[in-house]
Design an enzyme around this catalytic site. Structure first.
Site, PDB file in Angstrom:
ATOM      1  N   ARG A  53      37.933  29.365  31.855  1.00 35.06           N
ATOM      2  CA  ARG A  53      38.494  28.245  32.611  1.00 35.06           C
ATOM      3  C   ARG A  53      37.936  28.146  34.024  1.00 35.06           C
ATOM      4  O   ARG A  53      37.575  27.053  34.469  1.00 35.06           O
ATOM      5  CB  ARG A  53      40.020  28.362  32.713  1.00 35.06           C
ATOM      6  CG  ARG A  53      40.763  27.814  31.538  1.00 35.06           C
ATOM      7  CD  ARG A  53      42.034  28.570  31.330  1.00 35.06           C
ATOM      8  NE  ARG A  53      41.688  29.919  30.906  1.00 35.06           N
ATOM      9  CZ  ARG A  53      41.473  30.248  29.629  1.00 35.06           C
ATOM     10  NH1 ARG A  53      41.618  29.364  28.699  1.00 35.06           N
ATOM     11  NH2 ARG A  53      41.106  31.479  29.291  1.00 35.06           N
ATOM     12  N   THR A  54      37.889  29.255  34.725  1.00 39.57           N
ATOM     13  CA  THR A  54      37.521  29.155  36.135  1.00 39.57           C
ATOM     14  C   THR A  54      36.067  28.710  36.272  1.00 39.57           C
ATOM     15  O   THR A  54      35.759  27.764  37.007  1.00 39.57           O
ATOM     16  CB  THR A  54      37.776  30.498  36.857  1.00 39.57           C
ATOM     17  OG1 THR A  54      39.117  30.894  36.580  1.00 39.57           O
ATOM     18  CG2 THR A  54      37.597  30.366  38.350  1.00 39.57           C
ATOM     19  N   LYS A  82      19.324  45.927  38.967  1.00 41.09           N
ATOM     20  CA  LYS A  82      18.281  46.812  39.502  1.00 41.09           C
ATOM     21  C   LYS A  82      18.739  47.534  40.755  1.00 41.09           C
ATOM     22  O   LYS A  82      17.973  48.221  41.403  1.00 41.09           O
ATOM     23  CB  LYS A  82      17.027  45.991  39.845  1.00 41.09           C
ATOM     24  CG  LYS A  82      16.439  45.238  38.684  1.00 41.09           C
ATOM     25  CD  LYS A  82      15.244  44.415  39.188  1.00 41.09           C
ATOM     26  CE  LYS A  82      14.785  43.411  38.143  1.00 41.09           C
ATOM     27  NZ  LYS A  82      13.901  42.395  38.714  1.00 41.09           N
ATOM     28  N   ARG A 103      33.026  35.547  41.123  1.00 38.65           N
ATOM     29  CA  ARG A 103      34.027  36.384  40.443  1.00 38.65           C
ATOM     30  C   ARG A 103      33.402  37.770  40.269  1.00 38.65           C
ATOM     31  O   ARG A 103      32.251  37.891  39.846  1.00 38.65           O
ATOM     32  CB  ARG A 103      34.403  35.800  39.090  1.00 38.65           C
ATOM     33  CG  ARG A 103      35.292  36.744  38.300  1.00 38.65           C
ATOM     34  CD  ARG A 103      35.885  36.112  37.079  1.00 38.65           C
ATOM     35  NE  ARG A 103      36.966  35.209  37.427  1.00 38.65           N
ATOM     36  CZ  ARG A 103      37.826  34.696  36.545  1.00 38.65           C
ATOM     37  NH1 ARG A 103      37.715  35.000  35.266  1.00 38.65           N
ATOM     38  NH2 ARG A 103      38.774  33.882  36.922  1.00 38.65           N
ATOM     39  N   HIS A 131      43.369  35.580  43.261  1.00 37.72           N
ATOM     40  CA  HIS A 131      42.713  34.505  42.514  1.00 37.72           C
ATOM     41  C   HIS A 131      43.213  33.187  43.121  1.00 37.72           C
ATOM     42  O   HIS A 131      43.990  32.456  42.508  1.00 37.72           O
ATOM     43  CB  HIS A 131      43.097  34.624  41.035  1.00 37.72           C
ATOM     44  CG  HIS A 131      42.290  33.773  40.104  1.00 37.72           C
ATOM     45  ND1 HIS A 131      41.368  32.839  40.531  1.00 37.72           N
ATOM     46  CD2 HIS A 131      42.274  33.712  38.742  1.00 37.72           C
ATOM     47  CE1 HIS A 131      40.824  32.245  39.477  1.00 37.72           C
ATOM     48  NE2 HIS A 131      41.356  32.759  38.386  1.00 37.72           N
TER      49      HIS A 131
HETATM   50  C1  NCD Z   1      43.146  34.693  34.965  1.00 36.01           C
HETATM   51  C2  NCD Z   1      42.127  35.658  35.592  1.00 36.01           C
HETATM   52  O1  NCD Z   1      40.948  35.672  35.245  1.00 36.01           O
HETATM   53  O2  NCD Z   1      42.553  36.367  36.489  1.00 36.01           O
HETATM   54  N1  NCD Z   1      42.523  33.731  34.178  1.00 36.01           N
HETATM   55  C3  NCD Z   1      42.071  32.560  34.727  1.00 36.01           C
HETATM   56  O3  NCD Z   1      41.250  32.560  35.629  1.00 36.01           O
HETATM   57  N2  NCD Z   1      42.574  31.417  34.279  1.00 36.01           N
HETATM   58  C4  NCD Z   1      44.251  35.406  34.269  1.00 36.01           C
HETATM   59  C5  NCD Z   1      43.910  36.452  33.241  1.00 36.01           C
HETATM   60  O4  NCD Z   1      42.744  36.721  32.943  1.00 36.01           O
HETATM   61  O5  NCD Z   1      44.855  37.029  32.708  1.00 36.01           O
END
Ligand code: NCD
Length: 479
Positions: A53-54, A82, A103, A131
């Site tokens: 999703r993100t 590397k 991320r 997040h």
């Molecule tokens: C969340 C994450 O990656 O922290 N997911 C997301 O970004 N929608 C929640 C999760 O992974 O449980």
């Protein structure tokens, strides 16, 4: 640090959060309102942990704005493999794109990368820490649903210890007047440093109690059978959450000072059930991951309390929401996931200057100044400063609550309680002991602070205490 990096939900002012939600609403309503807003921009999309999703919604957002995307989705395919440092990665990507969305499995990585980047860095999840863009999506969903935030109630259930989406969400809910009921299986409660931050930043003491009188509100197997008579509950009707009945659980009630009593949730008001997944990938070897977890089913939602509730989840879900709930008119999680696009479009447009903040003098970004510290290191093994000191030199922020000073790691936010003594570098090297005695005035103007676990270690490093220094007792050093 780039002046408008977004690494924590607290990097945005309340007004900036509202600007994003408002603009997202406009973008969602009218596709022509954002046409061409991102033309000529390139987003660097660095996802060094799994994401659906993100990443998908960030990239979709940029493409819908008319911009382009370059991405890394696996460390193994980039020079990070590397041995290239985060600092160098930040410098290089700054030359290739206009903003970096990152991320990473280590906590505090977005802050570290933004120190070396010339473009804004957006935190798309840093380990188990924060997040913040998920929080914007969550707030947007609430606002769409209720038309407001202030005065709402939300029960946040599941792995509160390691779920980064929960951490950012709690900070935001406190700011916008939403009462939170935090429900976690034993071992997954809200971490101490987050409770302290809530106390320090928001002036709220999280009340925590063994479920005790609420025990009957939690149910374990066998679940209530379909169609079975479900008794009306008297108190907080969070009885629909299945947890083991042989363990005690934490029920933490957060409510802003002066707001209504945390016990006043009677079940006749609308509230939100926010479920989260167990963060198994963040569990250490040997950590028990088989303990009972929470689960919402159709039977749960059949209880009178939940007549008006809505169900949210950042997703992915595993077992905590039964598939049968998907068809229930109260489920919102798929809608919530879709909102990721307009919200991230609005965020990108504002952060890159393609849209204007309503108060242009307010800056996005870290507000606290941090001190460089020698001697002591952050004790969190998942902190970026522990994993890669070359990209994250030890820095701590000093906060005072009720006259007591606390140092917290500038990257991961964990408190540093191990320090027994603190030496100020200068003509007269001054020793403070214990660390809780230093005041902001003491270290004003200092660029570096050295903290050691013992006075002996400090002496070995060539530092001498001032004449006013009193040798601490062994007892207090241990403390
Ligand atoms: C969340 C994450 O990656 O922290 N997911 C997301 O970004 N929608 C929640 C999760 O992974 O449980």
């Amino acid at each position: 640090m780039h002046e408008s990096s977004f690494t924590s939900i607290d990097d945005l002012t309340d007004r900036q959060v509202m600007d994003i939600l408002q603009l997202a609403e406009e973008y969602e309503r009218d596709g022509s309102s954002y046409a061409g807003k991102g033309r000529g921009l390139i987003m660097g999309s660095l996802f060094l942990e799994p994401s659906t999703r993100t990443r998908g919604s960030f990239e979709s957002a940029m493409l819908r704005l008319g911009g382009g995307v370059i991405s890394v989705t696996d460390a193994a395919t980039s020079s990070i493999k590397k041995g290239e440092t985060l600092a160098d990665t930040a410098r290089i990507w700054s030359g290739y794109c206009d903003l970096i969305v990152l991320r990473h499995p280590w906590e505090g990585t977005a802050k570290a990368v933004s120190d070396f980047a010339d473009v804004p860095v957006i935190n798309a999840g840093d380990g188990g820490n924060e997040h913040p863009t998920q929080t914007l999506v969550d707030l947007f969903t609430l606002k769409k649903e209720y038309g407001k935030l202030d005065g709402l109630s939300m029960a946040i259930c599941g792995d509160l210890r390691k779920n980064r989406a929960v951490h950012s969400l709690i900070y935001a809910l406190l700011r916008f007047g939403v009462d939170s009921y935090l429900i976690a299986p034993r071992g997954s409660e809200l971490p101490d440093h987050i409770r302290s931050r809530i106390r320090r930043v928001h002036g709220v003491d999280a009340q925590s109690e063994k479920v005790g009188p609420f025990a009957s509100l939690f149910r374990a197997d066998p679940p209530v059978g379909a169609g079975a008579a479900i008794p009306e509950q008297q108190e907080i009707n969070l009885d629909a959450l299945y947890v083991t009945n042989t363990e005690s659980h934490q029920l933490t009630l957060l409510s802003r000072p002066g707001k209504r009593s945390s016990r006043s949730l009677t079940g006749n008001e609308r509230f939100t059930l926010y479920l989260t997944r167990r963060q198994q990938e963040r569990e250490r070897p040997g950590e028990d991951s088989s303990a009972f977890y929470l689960r919402v089913t159709k039977d749960v939602l059949r209880r009178p309390t939940f007549k008006q509730a809505i169900v949210m989840h950042p997703l992915p879900r595993v077992d905590e929401i039964a598939r049968e709930v998907d068809e229930d008119p109260r489920s919102r999680y798929f809608k919530q996931a879709r909102y990721g696009v307009p919200v991230r479009q609005a965020l990108v447009a504002l952060i890159t200057g393609r849209e204007k903040w309503s108060s242009p003098s307010e800056r996005v970004g870290v507000r606290k100044s941090a001190l460089g510290i020698g001697g002591m290191a952050c004790a969190n093994e998942m902190c970026v400063s522990t994993r890669e000191p070359a990209s994250a030199s030890r820095k701590f922020t000093l906060d005072q609550v009720d006259g007591v000073s606390e140092l917290e790691c500038r990257y991961c936010g964990k408190e540093c309680t191990a320090a027994a003594s603190c030496f100020r570098r200068g003509v007269h090297g001054v020793v403070y002991h214990p660390i809780s005695k230093i005041t902001k005035a003491d270290i004003e103007g200092e660029r570096e602070l050295f903290v050691y676990a013992t006075v002996k270690e400090a002496r070995e490093d060539g530092l001498e205490p001032s004449a006013s220094y009193a040798e601490p007792s062994v007892e207090s050093i241990r403390k």
